[in-house]
Enzyme design. Structure first.
Site, PDB file in Angstrom:
ATOM      1  N   HIS A  33       0.843  -1.196   0.000  1.00  0.00           N
ATOM      2  CA  HIS A  33       0.000   0.000   0.000  1.00  0.00           C
ATOM      3  C   HIS A  33       0.881   1.251   0.000  1.00  0.00           C
ATOM      4  O   HIS A  33       1.272   1.734   1.061  1.00  0.00           O
ATOM      5  CB  HIS A  33      -0.906   0.003   1.229  1.00  0.00           C
ATOM      6  CG  HIS A  33      -1.810  -1.187   1.315  1.00  0.00           C
ATOM      7  ND1 HIS A  33      -1.358  -2.435   1.694  1.00  0.00           N
ATOM      8  CD2 HIS A  33      -3.145  -1.318   1.066  1.00  0.00           C
ATOM      9  CE1 HIS A  33      -2.373  -3.290   1.672  1.00  0.00           C
ATOM     10  NE2 HIS A  33      -3.463  -2.635   1.304  1.00  0.00           N
ATOM     11  N   GLY A 122      -3.344  -3.569  11.492  1.00  0.00           N
ATOM     12  CA  GLY A 122      -3.727  -4.110  10.191  1.00  0.00           C
ATOM     13  C   GLY A 122      -5.230  -4.303  10.186  1.00  0.00           C
ATOM     14  O   GLY A 122      -5.932  -3.751   9.330  1.00  0.00           O
ATOM     15  N   PRO A 123      -5.782  -5.074  11.171  1.00  0.00           N
ATOM     16  CA  PRO A 123      -7.236  -5.078  11.337  1.00  0.00           C
ATOM     17  C   PRO A 123      -7.680  -3.667  11.746  1.00  0.00           C
ATOM     18  O   PRO A 123      -7.355  -3.202  12.839  1.00  0.00           O
ATOM     19  CB  PRO A 123      -7.464  -6.092  12.461  1.00  0.00           C
ATOM     20  CG  PRO A 123      -6.241  -6.962  12.448  1.00  0.00           C
ATOM     21  CD  PRO A 123      -5.119  -6.042  12.061  1.00  0.00           C
ATOM     22  N   ASP A 160      -9.415   6.534   7.177  1.00  0.00           N
ATOM     23  CA  ASP A 160     -10.876   6.508   7.098  1.00  0.00           C
ATOM     24  C   ASP A 160     -11.426   5.156   7.541  1.00  0.00           C
ATOM     25  O   ASP A 160     -12.459   5.084   8.211  1.00  0.00           O
ATOM     26  CB  ASP A 160     -11.320   6.796   5.658  1.00  0.00           C
ATOM     27  CG  ASP A 160     -11.007   8.224   5.230  1.00  0.00           C
ATOM     28  OD1 ASP A 160     -11.529   9.156   5.865  1.00  0.00           O
ATOM     29  OD2 ASP A 160     -10.250   8.400   4.268  1.00  0.00           O
ATOM     30  N   GLY A 161     -10.747   4.082   7.172  1.00  0.00           N
ATOM     31  CA  GLY A 161     -11.217   2.750   7.535  1.00  0.00           C
ATOM     32  C   GLY A 161     -11.212   2.531   9.031  1.00  0.00           C
ATOM     33  O   GLY A 161     -12.124   1.900   9.579  1.00  0.00           O
ATOM     34  N   ILE A 192     -10.429   8.369   0.635  1.00  0.00           N
ATOM     35  CA  ILE A 192     -10.316   7.228  -0.283  1.00  0.00           C
ATOM     36  C   ILE A 192     -10.337   5.923   0.509  1.00  0.00           C
ATOM     37  O   ILE A 192      -9.682   5.795   1.553  1.00  0.00           O
ATOM     38  CB  ILE A 192      -9.018   7.306  -1.110  1.00  0.00           C
ATOM     39  CG1 ILE A 192      -9.082   8.469  -2.094  1.00  0.00           C
ATOM     40  CG2 ILE A 192      -8.743   5.997  -1.852  1.00  0.00           C
ATOM     41  CD1 ILE A 192     -10.119   8.317  -3.202  1.00  0.00           C
ATOM     42  N   HIS A 264      -4.029   3.104  -3.575  1.00  0.00           N
ATOM     43  CA  HIS A 264      -4.203   2.570  -2.221  1.00  0.00           C
ATOM     44  C   HIS A 264      -3.457   1.265  -1.990  1.00  0.00           C
ATOM     45  O   HIS A 264      -2.599   1.189  -1.115  1.00  0.00           O
ATOM     46  CB  HIS A 264      -5.685   2.357  -1.921  1.00  0.00           C
ATOM     47  CG  HIS A 264      -5.927   1.689  -0.599  1.00  0.00           C
ATOM     48  ND1 HIS A 264      -5.981   2.387   0.583  1.00  0.00           N
ATOM     49  CD2 HIS A 264      -6.097   0.388  -0.265  1.00  0.00           C
ATOM     50  CE1 HIS A 264      -6.175   1.550   1.582  1.00  0.00           C
ATOM     51  NE2 HIS A 264      -6.259   0.318   1.096  1.00  0.00           N
ATOM     52  N   GLU A 412     -17.665  -3.942  25.008  1.00  0.00           N
ATOM     53  CA  GLU A 412     -16.794  -5.106  25.184  1.00  0.00           C
ATOM     54  C   GLU A 412     -15.598  -5.089  24.232  1.00  0.00           C
ATOM     55  O   GLU A 412     -14.474  -5.416  24.631  1.00  0.00           O
ATOM     56  CB  GLU A 412     -17.583  -6.406  24.984  1.00  0.00           C
ATOM     57  CG  GLU A 412     -18.538  -6.734  26.109  1.00  0.00           C
ATOM     58  CD  GLU A 412     -19.926  -6.150  25.903  1.00  0.00           C
ATOM     59  OE1 GLU A 412     -20.829  -6.474  26.689  1.00  0.00           O
ATOM     60  OE2 GLU A 412     -20.096  -5.356  24.943  1.00  0.00           O
ATOM     61  N   HIS A 462     -21.181 -16.308  33.612  1.00  0.00           N
ATOM     62  CA  HIS A 462     -22.381 -16.834  32.960  1.00  0.00           C
ATOM     63  C   HIS A 462     -21.964 -17.691  31.764  1.00  0.00           C
ATOM     64  O   HIS A 462     -22.293 -17.409  30.622  1.00  0.00           O
ATOM     65  CB  HIS A 462     -23.312 -15.701  32.538  1.00  0.00           C
ATOM     66  CG  HIS A 462     -23.814 -14.875  33.687  1.00  0.00           C
ATOM     67  ND1 HIS A 462     -22.961 -14.167  34.518  1.00  0.00           N
ATOM     68  CD2 HIS A 462     -25.075 -14.651  34.156  1.00  0.00           C
ATOM     69  CE1 HIS A 462     -23.682 -13.537  35.444  1.00  0.00           C
ATOM     70  NE2 HIS A 462     -24.962 -13.832  35.257  1.00  0.00           N
ATOM     71  N   ASP A 470     -32.435 -15.784  31.162  1.00  0.00           N
ATOM     72  CA  ASP A 470     -32.069 -14.947  30.023  1.00  0.00           C
ATOM     73  C   ASP A 470     -32.256 -15.645  28.678  1.00  0.00           C
ATOM     74  O   ASP A 470     -32.375 -14.985  27.648  1.00  0.00           O
ATOM     75  CB  ASP A 470     -30.620 -14.472  30.149  1.00  0.00           C
ATOM     76  CG  ASP A 470     -30.481 -13.326  31.126  1.00  0.00           C
ATOM     77  OD1 ASP A 470     -31.486 -12.631  31.361  1.00  0.00           O
ATOM     78  OD2 ASP A 470     -29.379 -13.126  31.657  1.00  0.00           O
ATOM     79  N   HIS A 474     -28.175 -15.618  25.600  1.00  0.00           N
ATOM     80  CA  HIS A 474     -27.123 -15.416  26.595  1.00  0.00           C
ATOM     81  C   HIS A 474     -26.498 -16.731  27.056  1.00  0.00           C
ATOM     82  O   HIS A 474     -25.800 -16.759  28.066  1.00  0.00           O
ATOM     83  CB  HIS A 474     -27.685 -14.654  27.800  1.00  0.00           C
ATOM     84  CG  HIS A 474     -27.887 -13.198  27.543  1.00  0.00           C
ATOM     85  ND1 HIS A 474     -28.673 -12.739  26.515  1.00  0.00           N
ATOM     86  CD2 HIS A 474     -27.396 -12.086  28.152  1.00  0.00           C
ATOM     87  CE1 HIS A 474     -28.670 -11.417  26.513  1.00  0.00           C
ATOM     88  NE2 HIS A 474     -27.897 -10.993  27.500  1.00  0.00           N
ATOM     89  N   ARG A 521     -22.611 -18.904  36.836  1.00  0.00           N
ATOM     90  CA  ARG A 521     -23.580 -18.109  37.604  1.00  0.00           C
ATOM     91  C   ARG A 521     -24.144 -18.949  38.754  1.00  0.00           C
ATOM     92  O   ARG A 521     -24.401 -18.437  39.837  1.00  0.00           O
ATOM     93  CB  ARG A 521     -24.717 -17.657  36.695  1.00  0.00           C
ATOM     94  CG  ARG A 521     -25.810 -16.848  37.395  1.00  0.00           C
ATOM     95  CD  ARG A 521     -26.926 -16.530  36.408  1.00  0.00           C
ATOM     96  NE  ARG A 521     -27.926 -15.657  36.987  1.00  0.00           N
ATOM     97  CZ  ARG A 521     -29.007 -16.067  37.649  1.00  0.00           C
ATOM     98  NH1 ARG A 521     -29.206 -17.357  37.833  1.00  0.00           N
ATOM     99  NH2 ARG A 521     -29.877 -15.196  38.117  1.00  0.00           N
TER     100      ARG A 521
END
Length: 663
Positions: A33, A122-123, A160-161, A192, A264, A412, A462, A470, A474, A521
């Protein structure tokens, strides 16, 4: 630290060196890139040459500024900067071998492989979210040890990502709420994405979004070096975290691809690179940097080395310097094991019946008292997760960072990403609570913690169908298998209060992997009364041997272990000898030598696994012919299927299956 100044010509040459190395390395690799490094070269040059506090001779200096390339696909930006500023590991040969097998210059920056890379990115969205943890750790340690030892900033370059990914909203919301003013994000506002202009998929006013999250915001021309410098000065003076929106041109200088998605994620091509060299005035062949440019780039590192030397003197003179060094090295407080053994002995004598989430809280109380670096928190589930202890009862809030409890809110994923940043920063060992079913929400960050080999602890309560009213949304029946599938992530499912304590003892001492505590639980009975040895340390052990030669092996985890014991007692009355094996951590057990595994599980004996989850992952221990009592088939949606079938995870079911398997 002294702010260096450079002429416009010096800045141009320093910035062009980044652009040239980036486009040439991508071209040589025939993948990568180039556009982002070329577009952000100007802003990055100002940041690294005038503001970033670092010592290339000591990349792990504890009080360095942290730089995080959240837009990790543009990795040649950070590799170029590290090479130019004098990080010895990032040689020109490493630049030439960008994205090649065996090089440290991977396609996305990887923590632990490249000095100067603070976190694996990267992610998209992970880096900016990690940065919240870095900035939080800095403020907490500053409150604990003072300005002389801890006084630095966390800088981020995000694209932007990164800002589109949902985790970024969790992160910026938390950072704004906590007033983390040492966090400064430079947004590469190039409009972009891979598929084309941002307008294809987003109309978000990012500046308004950050303002709404209690951030300071500044919009500038990202190619104007003076504007970048002034924005950074303003950001450093702010009482809020700051977003600097740097309007840039992706692939700046490329004659036909600048400003387009073509710049890109693929090489520019020889003709385009030749045109770029002419456009930016770079008259040197690939991978050649003139000495005067290297000389200019060496100056900020020299200033940083001086600051490092002065800091080292302060540490030696500070009465808390030794403890600070211990904490930053990830070493645990002296005497903690002896102190915790006293707690384990008391549990063995008391033999309490309670939910493992409750015994988790009881174990964490002495641990947080004995271990000063533990920092707790919860994703708005403290009453259920029970992660707060007397030692961590003080909340961290904006302007008050000496507490040890973080209210992460219903975030989370952002919580797990921030925990990664805290662990990477050093000086803090983060553990936080959530419902186990929501481990799915934070799985990308858990996976990265495992990939980076860092110590984070998830208190996942739980843990099965035993969650009361629940219902199936859950009930995490598949999550144990899913978490065990992550390499270098240890999932613990303790059976009673003593195993809970043993599992925490293991997780806290593991500096190179994350751990998940799967906790009930519902109440469970005590199973052991001897704490002299940590029986969980090898992942599984014989809890109850059969009478005489064993006929069958019952392997169970967590809340099902006591059922296996009950079944074994009843089988004994029917002249069937059943060995009961508790498996608090399958991941650890499978790492043991073959002799130990066979000695515990029985080489040729029939086996039954009992777990309130799915069978996946168990066949390696019980074989395909082994019996399984659990939740396979739960929630079947085939036409005519019972969506809520009855699953008999009882001692009766174990006894009946065992009798059918013993010849």
């Amino acid at each position: 630290m002294t702010e260096l100044t450079f002429t416009a010509e010096q800045h141009r040459d320093m910035s062009n060196a980044i652009a040239a190395l980036s486009m040439d390395a991508v071209q040589r690799a025939n993948s990568g890139h180039p556009g982002m490094p070329m577009g952000m070269a100007d802003a990055a040059t100002v940041l690294f040459s005038q503001f970033l506090k670092f010592d290339p001779k000591a990349p792990d200096w504890a009080d360095r500024d942290r730089f995080i390339l959240s837009a990790g696909h543009g990795s040649m930006l950070i590799y170029s900067l590290l090479h130019l500023t004098g990080y010895q590991a990032v040689t020109m040969d490493q630049i030439k071998n960008f994205r090649q097998l065996g090089s440290i210059t991977a396609g996305h920056p990887e923590y632990g492989h490249v000095p100067g890379v603070e976190t694996t990115t990267g992610p998209l969205g992970q880096g900016i979210s990690n940065a919240v943890g870095f900035a939080l750790a800095e403020r907490h340690l500053n409150a604990r040890f003072g300005d002389d030892l801890v006084d630095h900033h966390t800088y981020v370059i995000a694209g932007d990502g990164c800002l589109m990914e949902g985790v970024s909203q969790e992160a910026i919301g938390l950072a704004g709420h906590l007033g983390l003013n040492r966090l400064i994000v430079l947004w590469d506002d190039n409009n972009i994405t891979i598929d084309g202009p941002v307008s294809l998929s987003s109309s978000t006013d990012q500046i308004a979004r950050f303002k709404a999250s209690n951030w300071n915001t500044i919009a500038i021309d990202g190619h104007d070096r003076e504007a970048v410098a002034e924005a950074l000065r303003e950001a450093k003076a702010s009482d809020k975290p700051t977003l600097i929106a740097c309007k840039t041109t992706i692939g700046k200088g490329a004659p036909t691809k600048a400003g387009l998605n073509k710049a890109h994620g693929s090489p520019l091509g020889d003709e385009e690179i030749a045109g770029t060299r002419e456009a930016i005035g770079w008259n040197y062949p690939p991978f050649e940097i003139p000495d005067h440019i290297y000389s200019d780039w060496s100056k900020p590192g020299a200033i940083g080395s001086e600051a490092h030397a002065a800091w080292s003197k302060r540490v030696k003179a500070d009465p808390n310097g030794v403890d600070f060094a211990r904490a930053m090295a990830g070493e645990l407080d002296g005497g903690w094991l002896e102190g915790f053994q006293a707690y384990k002995d008391s549990i063995a004598a008391e033999k309490p019946s309670m939910a493992t989430r409750v015994s988790s809280n009881k174990a964490l109380a002495p641990l947080t008292e004995l271990l000063s670096d533990l920092m707790s928190g919860s994703a708005d589930l403290e009453g259920s997760n029970k992660t707060k202890t007397p030692a961590t009862s003080k909340d961290i809030q904006a302007g008050t960072y000496d507490g040890r409890y973080v209210n992460y809110g219903i975030r989370e994923h952002g919580m797990a990403a921030a925990m990664n940043g805290m662990a990477l920063h050093g000086g803090v060992i983060p553990y936080s609570g959530l419902f186990m079913v929501f481990m799915d929400y934070c799985r990308p960050s858990v996976r990265l913690a495992a990939l980076m080999g860092i110590r984070t602890i998830y208190v996942a309560t739980h843990d099965s169908i035993g969650v009361g009213e629940d219902g199936p949304t859950h009930q995490p029946v598949e999550h144990l298998a899913s978490l065990r599938a992550i390499p270098n992530c240890y999932t613990f499912r303790p059976a009673d209060a003593l195993e809970v304590a043993e599992c925490y003892e293991i997780a806290i001492q593991n500096k190179t992997a994350p751990s998940v505590m799967a906790l009930t639980r519902q109440g469970v009975p005590p199973l052991r009364d001897d704490a002299s040895k940590n029986m969980s340390e090898r992942g599984a052990y014989i809890l109850r041997a059969g009478k005489g030669a064993d006929d069958i092996v019952l392997m169970a985890t967590g809340s099902e272990v006591h059922l296996a014991v009950e079944a074994a007692v009843r089988l004994e009355g029917q002249n069937i000898s059943a060995r009961v094996v508790s498996v608090p951590c399958m991941d650890l057990f499978l790492e043991q030598d073959e002799n130990y595994i066979r000695s515990v599980s029985g080489k040729d004996l029939p086996k039954i696994a009992i777990e309130a989850g799915i069978r996946q992952g168990w066949d390696g221990l019980i074989g395909r012919e082994g019996g399984f009592i659990g939740m396979d088939g739960y929630g079947a949606s085939a036409p005519g299927a019972d969506l809520f079938p009855h699953f008999e995870i009882t001692a009766d079911a174990i006894v009946n299956l065992a009798k059918s398997m013993v010849k």
